[in-house]
Design a protein around this motif. Structure first.
Motif, PDB file in Angstrom:
ATOM      1  N   ALA A   1       0.996  -1.170   0.042  1.00  0.00           N
ATOM      2  CA  ALA A   1       0.137   0.031   0.054  1.00  0.00           C
ATOM      3  C   ALA A   1       0.864   1.267   0.109  1.00  0.00           C
ATOM      4  O   ALA A   1       2.150   1.352   0.484  1.00  0.00           O
ATOM      5  CB  ALA A   1      -0.823   0.070   1.158  1.00  0.00           C
ATOM      6  N   CYS A   2       0.262   2.363  -0.526  1.00  0.00           N
ATOM      7  CA  CYS A   2       0.877   3.609  -0.161  1.00  0.00           C
ATOM      8  C   CYS A   2       0.710   4.166   1.231  1.00  0.00           C
ATOM      9  O   CYS A   2       0.152   3.469   1.843  1.00  0.00           O
ATOM     10  CB  CYS A   2       0.295   4.801  -1.269  1.00  0.00           C
ATOM     11  SG  CYS A   2       0.090   4.487  -3.026  1.00  0.00           S
TER      12      CYS A   2
ATOM     13  N   CYS B   1      -2.568   4.264   3.275  1.00  0.00           N
ATOM     14  CA  CYS B   1      -3.794   3.866   2.701  1.00  0.00           C
ATOM     15  C   CYS B   1      -4.463   2.787   3.215  1.00  0.00           C
ATOM     16  O   CYS B   1      -3.917   1.611   3.474  1.00  0.00           O
ATOM     17  CB  CYS B   1      -3.368   3.762   1.101  1.00  0.00           C
ATOM     18  SG  CYS B   1      -4.892   3.270   0.102  1.00  0.00           S
TER      19      CYS B   1
ATOM     20  N   ILE C   1      -6.761   1.210   1.554  1.00  0.00           N
ATOM     21  CA  ILE C   1      -7.170   0.191   0.382  1.00  0.00           C
ATOM     22  C   ILE C   1      -6.025  -0.783   0.169  1.00  0.00           C
ATOM     23  O   ILE C   1      -6.059  -2.043   0.438  1.00  0.00           O
ATOM     24  CB  ILE C   1      -7.436   0.800  -0.700  1.00  0.00           C
ATOM     25  CG1 ILE C   1      -8.524   1.785  -0.412  1.00  0.00           C
ATOM     26  CG2 ILE C   1      -7.905  -0.114  -1.692  1.00  0.00           C
ATOM     27  CD1 ILE C   1      -8.972   2.813  -1.503  1.00  0.00           C
ATOM     28  N   GLY C   2      -4.919  -0.495  -0.063  1.00  0.00           N
ATOM     29  CA  GLY C   2      -3.625  -0.979  -0.379  1.00  0.00           C
ATOM     30  C   GLY C   2      -3.797  -1.957  -1.562  1.00  0.00           C
ATOM     31  O   GLY C   2      -3.965  -3.356  -1.606  1.00  0.00           O
ATOM     32  N   CYS C   3      -4.050  -1.299  -2.780  1.00  0.00           N
ATOM     33  CA  CYS C   3      -4.355  -2.016  -4.064  1.00  0.00           C
ATOM     34  C   CYS C   3      -3.389  -2.870  -4.631  1.00  0.00           C
ATOM     35  O   CYS C   3      -3.559  -3.657  -5.673  1.00  0.00           O
ATOM     36  CB  CYS C   3      -4.927  -1.203  -4.792  1.00  0.00           C
ATOM     37  SG  CYS C   3      -3.889   0.070  -5.468  1.00  0.00           S
TER      38      CYS C   3
ATOM     39  N   CYS D   1      -5.209  10.226  -4.925  1.00  0.00           N
ATOM     40  CA  CYS D   1      -5.191   8.655  -5.741  1.00  0.00           C
ATOM     41  C   CYS D   1      -6.736   8.805  -6.143  1.00  0.00           C
ATOM     42  O   CYS D   1      -7.569   9.155  -5.608  1.00  0.00           O
ATOM     43  CB  CYS D   1      -5.035   7.882  -4.710  1.00  0.00           C
ATOM     44  SG  CYS D   1      -5.616   6.324  -5.272  1.00  0.00           S
TER      45      CYS D   1
ATOM     46  N   PHE E   1      -8.582   6.385  -6.806  1.00  0.00           N
ATOM     47  CA  PHE E   1      -9.259   5.163  -6.022  1.00  0.00           C
ATOM     48  C   PHE E   1     -10.007   5.947  -4.729  1.00  0.00           C
ATOM     49  O   PHE E   1     -11.078   5.795  -4.358  1.00  0.00           O
ATOM     50  CB  PHE E   1      -8.653   4.062  -5.732  1.00  0.00           C
ATOM     51  CG  PHE E   1      -7.916   3.364  -6.969  1.00  0.00           C
ATOM     52  CD1 PHE E   1      -8.720   3.043  -8.229  1.00  0.00           C
ATOM     53  CD2 PHE E   1      -6.780   2.738  -6.841  1.00  0.00           C
ATOM     54  CE1 PHE E   1      -8.255   2.691  -9.273  1.00  0.00           C
ATOM     55  CE2 PHE E   1      -6.260   2.145  -8.063  1.00  0.00           C
ATOM     56  CZ  PHE E   1      -6.943   2.073  -9.208  1.00  0.00           C
TER      57      PHE E   1
HETATM   58  S1  SF4 Z   1      -5.700   2.747  -3.525  1.00  0.00           S
HETATM   59 FE1  SF4 Z   1      -4.403   4.390  -4.160  1.00  0.00          FE
HETATM   60  S2  SF4 Z   1      -3.348   5.229  -2.323  1.00  0.00           S
HETATM   61 FE2  SF4 Z   1      -3.943   3.386  -1.878  1.00  0.00          FE
HETATM   62  S3  SF4 Z   1      -2.380   1.686  -2.434  1.00  0.00           S
HETATM   63 FE3  SF4 Z   1      -3.700   1.821  -4.212  1.00  0.00          FE
HETATM   64  S4  SF4 Z   1      -2.626   3.451  -5.383  1.00  0.00           S
HETATM   65 FE4  SF4 Z   1      -1.934   3.689  -3.390  1.00  0.00          FE
END
Ligand code: SF4
Length: 350
Positions: free
Chosen positions: A58-59, A62, A64-66, A253, A255
């Motif tokens: 993940a960033c 974040c 979400i951690g996509c 971001c 998302f």
């Molecule tokens: S959702 Fe956006 S901020 Fe979160 S890990 Fe994915 S790219 Fe990074």
């Protein structure tokens, strides 16, 4: 917590979750956009990718951690994202997920964009199939693809030609009608024949066929908020493009901007006020960004004739019968110009 719930699939699969959606809706680019459905999509979808998962990433902070870190043989790499699964998978006729991971890693190491590189290779495959180039580059032949990636990066042999991208290759060897780019930028993985908002967005966007300049696919394909086959899209796409210009300027971001802030001008204004204490009209800011970019493009020789799509989308139906109606498309472009107060595609005031 709200963001986590809203982004459940994104959190689990990353962008690879999109593959099943686009394939089921007939908009998954397949064999250089010859079709919108891939018969082996389940071999390269999110579930297949997760079988090769090493860890999630993940960033900073974040929820979400996509991102997915994946592994094959002796390679550990970040990705591939959905676009890469398509452009080194369905769009070149490859159903081997491990080969996609390898191609993704090669592109990462050479600093190549996987959308452009994969698209150019797909174009070369069709040129080869039509015997418009001497090289034999067959659909799904991944050993040749690995070697092409390296040749492109090093500008060796046919790689010297392909390194110039789809547009220039088509100018040199022909095949402009199936060279899949807008303003020199290769298309991302949403076939515009089944997503009319994306068709308009690709054509109008100042940097060419970019999915992130409106993200209309999310509203047409993921939520069905807008009828994906309707040509009443000028106002919607204009607003989405302005929102995305603001999101880019805020360095958010996309998302997160969608799931946490609902892509709302009001929310962005609230954030800006919290950070600066000042009031902003973000809708106006978005419009101004687009107009300034466009004026720059016109200075550099672009014109309204560049606001279009590759010929294939107007002439070749997908297996589901999707094709773009040229007249309705042109009308949609004219409406967009009028809403933006552009004359012949050019802003007259900013
Ligand atoms: S959702 Fe956006 S901020 Fe979160 S890990 Fe994915 S790219 Fe990074």
């Amino acid at each position: 917590e709200i963001v986590k719930v809203k982004s459940k699939n994104l959190k689990k699969y990353g962008t690879s979750s999109v593959m099943d959606i686009t394939n089921s809706l007939g908009v998954l680019p397949t064999r250089n956009f010859n079709d919108g459905e891939f018969e082996y999509a389940e071999n390269i979808n999110g579930d297949s990718l997760l079988k090769n998962l090493v860890k999630k990433k993940a960033c900073f902070l974040c929820p979400i951690g996509c991102s997915n870190v994946t592994k094959t043989d002796n390679i550990i790499t970040e990705g591939p994202e959905y676009e890469t699964l398509c452009f080194f998978g369905s769009n070149i006729g490859n159903s081997d997920i491990k080969a996609i991971i390898r191609a993704n890693d090669l592109c990462n190491r050479f600093g190549l964009d996987t959308i452009s590189c994969g698209n150019t290779i797909a174009f070369a495959m069709e040129l080869s199939e039509k015997r418009m180039i001497d090289e034999k580059i067959e659909w799904g032949d991944m050993d040749t693809v690995f070697s092409l990636i390296e040749k492109i990066a090093k500008r060796e042999g046919i790689g010297d030609l392909l390194s110039q991208g789809t547009k220039r290759v088509s100018e040199k060897v022909g095949g402009k009608e199936f060279a899949i780019h807008v303003k020199g930028m290769d298309l991302p993985a949403y076939d515009p024949r089944g997503s009319i908002g994306m068709a308009l967005s690709y054509a109008i966007s100042n940097r060419g066929a970019c999915h992130l300049r409106s993200s209309a696919y999310a509203y047409e394909l993921f939520t069905s908020e807008y009828d994906r086959f309707s040509y009443e899209k000028s106002k919607i796409v204009k607003e989405l493009q302005e929102i995305m210009a603001v999101v880019d300027s805020l360095l958010l971001c996309k998302f997160g901007a969608r799931s946490a802030y609902g892509n709302s001008f009001k929310e962005f204004e609230r954030l800006l006020k919290m950070a600066t204490g000042m009031d902003f009209n973000t809708s106006k800011i978005g419009e101004r960004i687009i107009n300034l970019e466009r004026l720059y493009n016109f200075e550099e020789g672009f014109s309204m004739k560049d606001d279009t799509l590759p010929e294939r989308f107007f002439t070749d139906k997908t297996s589901r019968g999707y094709v773009i109606d040229r007249k309705k498309f042109k009308k949609m472009i004219d409406e967009y110009y009028e809403l933006s107060s552009w004359e012949n595609g050019k802003p007259v005031k900013i």
